[in-house]
Scaffold this motif. Structure first.
Motif, PDB file in Angstrom:
ATOM      1  N   TRP A  17     -49.774  43.597 -20.782  1.00 15.51           N
ATOM      2  CA  TRP A  17     -49.264  42.217 -20.827  1.00 15.51           C
ATOM      3  C   TRP A  17     -49.791  41.501 -19.587  1.00 15.51           C
ATOM      4  O   TRP A  17     -49.133  41.451 -18.555  1.00 15.51           O
ATOM      5  N   SER A  18     -51.002  40.966 -19.662  1.00 16.24           N
ATOM      6  CA  SER A  18     -51.639  40.355 -18.493  1.00 16.24           C
ATOM      7  C   SER A  18     -51.809  38.858 -18.682  1.00 16.24           C
ATOM      8  O   SER A  18     -52.131  38.384 -19.767  1.00 16.24           O
ATOM      9  N   ASP A  19     -51.599  38.121 -17.592  1.00 13.48           N
ATOM     10  CA  ASP A  19     -51.654  36.658 -17.632  1.00 13.48           C
ATOM     11  C   ASP A  19     -52.264  36.101 -16.344  1.00 13.48           C
ATOM     12  O   ASP A  19     -51.567  35.572 -15.483  1.00 13.48           O
ATOM     13  N   PRO A  20     -53.601  36.214 -16.195  1.00 13.98           N
ATOM     14  CA  PRO A  20     -54.229  35.670 -14.983  1.00 13.98           C
ATOM     15  C   PRO A  20     -54.259  34.151 -15.017  1.00 13.98           C
ATOM     16  O   PRO A  20     -54.139  33.537 -16.074  1.00 13.98           O
ATOM     17  N   LEU A  21     -54.436  33.536 -13.854  1.00 19.22           N
ATOM     18  CA  LEU A  21     -54.667  32.092 -13.808  1.00 19.22           C
ATOM     19  C   LEU A  21     -55.967  31.804 -14.549  1.00 19.22           C
ATOM     20  O   LEU A  21     -56.912  32.591 -14.489  1.00 19.22           O
ATOM     21  N   GLY A  22     -56.010  30.669 -15.242  1.00 24.30           N
ATOM     22  CA  GLY A  22     -57.162  30.349 -16.096  1.00 24.30           C
ATOM     23  C   GLY A  22     -58.504  30.486 -15.433  1.00 24.30           C
ATOM     24  O   GLY A  22     -59.448  31.012 -16.006  1.00 24.30           O
ATOM     25  N   MET A  23     -58.632  30.021 -14.173  1.00 24.40           N
ATOM     26  CA  MET A  23     -59.934  30.056 -13.491  1.00 24.40           C
ATOM     27  C   MET A  23     -60.313  31.480 -13.093  1.00 24.40           C
ATOM     28  O   MET A  23     -61.464  31.754 -12.793  1.00 24.40           O
ATOM     29  N   ASN A  24     -59.332  32.380 -13.061  1.00 23.17           N
ATOM     30  CA  ASN A  24     -59.604  33.774 -12.686  1.00 23.17           C
ATOM     31  C   ASN A  24     -59.747  34.686 -13.901  1.00 23.17           C
ATOM     32  O   ASN A  24     -59.882  35.889 -13.760  1.00 23.17           O
ATOM     33  N   CYS A  25     -59.670  34.105 -15.090  1.00 20.35           N
ATOM     34  CA  CYS A  25     -59.768  34.889 -16.312  1.00 20.35           C
ATOM     35  C   CYS A  25     -61.237  35.245 -16.549  1.00 20.35           C
ATOM     36  O   CYS A  25     -62.090  34.351 -16.621  1.00 20.35           O
ATOM     37  N   GLN A  26     -61.541  36.542 -16.614  1.00 18.59           N
ATOM     38  CA  GLN A  26     -62.924  36.973 -16.824  1.00 18.59           C
ATOM     39  C   GLN A  26     -62.938  38.363 -17.454  1.00 18.59           C
ATOM     40  O   GLN A  26     -61.916  38.808 -17.966  1.00 18.59           O
ATOM     41  N   LYS A  27     -64.058  39.010 -17.410  1.00 20.36           N
ATOM     42  CA  LYS A  27     -64.254  40.275 -18.135  1.00 20.36           C
ATOM     43  C   LYS A  27     -63.170  41.316 -17.835  1.00 20.36           C
ATOM     44  O   LYS A  27     -62.634  41.956 -18.730  1.00 20.36           O
ATOM     45  N   TYR A  28     -62.842  41.517 -16.563  1.00 17.65           N
ATOM     46  CA  TYR A  28     -61.907  42.575 -16.198  1.00 17.65           C
ATOM     47  C   TYR A  28     -60.462  42.107 -16.088  1.00 17.65           C
ATOM     48  O   TYR A  28     -59.550  42.903 -16.011  1.00 17.65           O
ATOM     49  N   HIS A  29     -60.244  40.814 -16.040  1.00 17.27           N
ATOM     50  CA  HIS A  29     -58.902  40.280 -15.814  1.00 17.27           C
ATOM     51  C   HIS A  29     -58.679  39.123 -16.775  1.00 17.27           C
ATOM     52  O   HIS A  29     -58.963  37.975 -16.464  1.00 17.27           O
ATOM     53  N   ALA A  30     -58.177  39.436 -17.985  1.00 22.83           N
ATOM     54  CA  ALA A  30     -58.060  38.445 -19.052  1.00 22.83           C
ATOM     55  C   ALA A  30     -56.629  38.375 -19.564  1.00 22.83           C
ATOM     56  O   ALA A  30     -55.812  39.247 -19.284  1.00 22.83           O
ATOM     57  N   ASP A  31     -56.344  37.320 -20.317  1.00 25.11           N
ATOM     58  CA  ASP A  31     -55.070  37.259 -21.038  1.00 25.11           C
ATOM     59  C   ASP A  31     -55.078  38.401 -22.045  1.00 25.11           C
ATOM     60  O   ASP A  31     -56.026  38.541 -22.816  1.00 25.11           O
ATOM     61  N   GLU A  32     -54.026  39.220 -22.010  1.00 24.14           N
ATOM     62  CA  GLU A  32     -54.015  40.390 -22.895  1.00 24.14           C
ATOM     63  C   GLU A  32     -52.589  40.722 -23.337  1.00 24.14           C
ATOM     64  O   GLU A  32     -51.658  40.712 -22.543  1.00 24.14           O
ATOM     65  N   ALA A  33     -52.458  41.001 -24.624  1.00 26.09           N
ATOM     66  CA  ALA A  33     -51.198  41.484 -25.188  1.00 26.09           C
ATOM     67  C   ALA A  33     -51.507  42.708 -26.027  1.00 26.09           C
ATOM     68  O   ALA A  33     -52.375  42.669 -26.896  1.00 26.09           O
ATOM     69  N   SER A  34     -50.817  43.808 -25.744  1.00 29.91           N
ATOM     70  CA  SER A  34     -50.933  45.017 -26.551  1.00 29.91           C
ATOM     71  C   SER A  34     -49.537  45.620 -26.658  1.00 29.91           C
ATOM     72  O   SER A  34     -48.923  45.978 -25.653  1.00 29.91           O
ATOM     73  N   VAL A  35     -49.034  45.683 -27.901  1.00 24.32           N
ATOM     74  CA  VAL A  35     -47.657  46.130 -28.135  1.00 24.32           C
ATOM     75  C   VAL A  35     -47.644  47.130 -29.285  1.00 24.32           C
ATOM     76  O   VAL A  35     -48.271  46.904 -30.325  1.00 24.32           O
ATOM     77  N   LEU A  36     -46.939  48.245 -29.090  1.00 24.67           N
ATOM     78  CA  LEU A  36     -46.682  49.190 -30.182  1.00 24.67           C
ATOM     79  C   LEU A  36     -45.384  48.765 -30.851  1.00 24.67           C
ATOM     80  O   LEU A  36     -44.343  48.667 -30.198  1.00 24.67           O
ATOM     81  N   LEU A  37     -45.455  48.494 -32.141  1.00 20.79           N
ATOM     82  CA  LEU A  37     -44.308  47.973 -32.880  1.00 20.79           C
ATOM     83  C   LEU A  37     -43.958  48.949 -33.999  1.00 20.79           C
ATOM     84  O   LEU A  37     -44.779  49.211 -34.876  1.00 20.79           O
ATOM     85  N   SER A  38     -42.743  49.501 -33.942  1.00 15.88           N
ATOM     86  CA  SER A  38     -42.305  50.478 -34.951  1.00 15.88           C
ATOM     87  C   SER A  38     -41.215  49.880 -35.825  1.00 15.88           C
ATOM     88  O   SER A  38     -40.291  49.241 -35.333  1.00 15.88           O
TER      89      SER A  38
END
Length: 197
Positions: free
Chosen positions: A125-146
């Protein structure tokens, strides 16, 4: 109307559309069985119980592609998004305020007279500032849902919902905001359409 203004609108519109189209949303079943259309859960009849399985991890400025810090309150954010989505579709939903293990969630779901347990475990669950969003540090959501049947205490299926993106930029300035919440809203909507009717 000024031609330069019209050209600017066309360029801005195409950049916005390309930003929306560049994100890949994955809702992949990793355990259990896919529900056939006639087996999907009816939102009219079912009592749903939403439970937070805990916070995920996030990438930081020192990360090199791997999440290395707890994303505080990410589990609560996920359950809030799920509750908001279901609240527009049914009145039969309870959102748990506490973090619970799966066996306890099934037990409490039985006491609540819930038909189905939706148990979410946040991975990233990552939320970098827009100007810092790049290859290694991006907006990301990954959730396991059962999805569980509470009455039978059986797992119906587990899916991994994941998306990763950065907003398009113009001269280094993001053209819109990005967040894991925005990504998860789309992912969860897709998950609902695969499991509910």
């Amino acid at each position: 109307m000024n031609r330069n203004f019209v050209a600017l609108l066309v360029v801005a519109g195409s950049l916005f559309l390309s930003a929306c189209a560049s994100t890949k949303y994955n809702v992949d079943e990793i355990n259990g069985s896919t529900l056939a259309k006639d087996q999907r859960v009816s939102l009219k009849d079912a009592n749903l119980y939403l439970v937070n399985g805990g916070d995920g991890m996030q990438t930081t400025y020192l990360s090199m592609g791997e999440a290395d810090e707890v994303a505080k309150d990410s589990g609560a954010d996920v359950v809030r998004i799920e509750n908001d989505a279901f609240s527009t579709l049914t009145a039969h939903v309870i959102a748990e305020k506490n973090v619970l293990p799966e066996d306890k969630a099934l037990e409490v779901g039985g006491l609540n007279k819930s038909d189905y347990l939706i148990y979410s475990r946040v991975e990233k669950w990552s939320d970098p500032l827009g100007m810092n969003c790049q290859k290694y540090h991006a907006d990301e959501a990954s959730v396991l849902l059962s999805l569980y049947s509470v009455k039978d205490k059986t797992l119906i299926n587990t899916s991994r919902l994941q998306a990763r993106s950065c907003p398009d930029t113009l001269n280094g300035i993001p053209l819109q905001t990005g967040s894991p919440e925005k990504l998860y809203k789309v992912l969860f909507s897709q998950w609902i359409s695969k499991n509910f009717k």
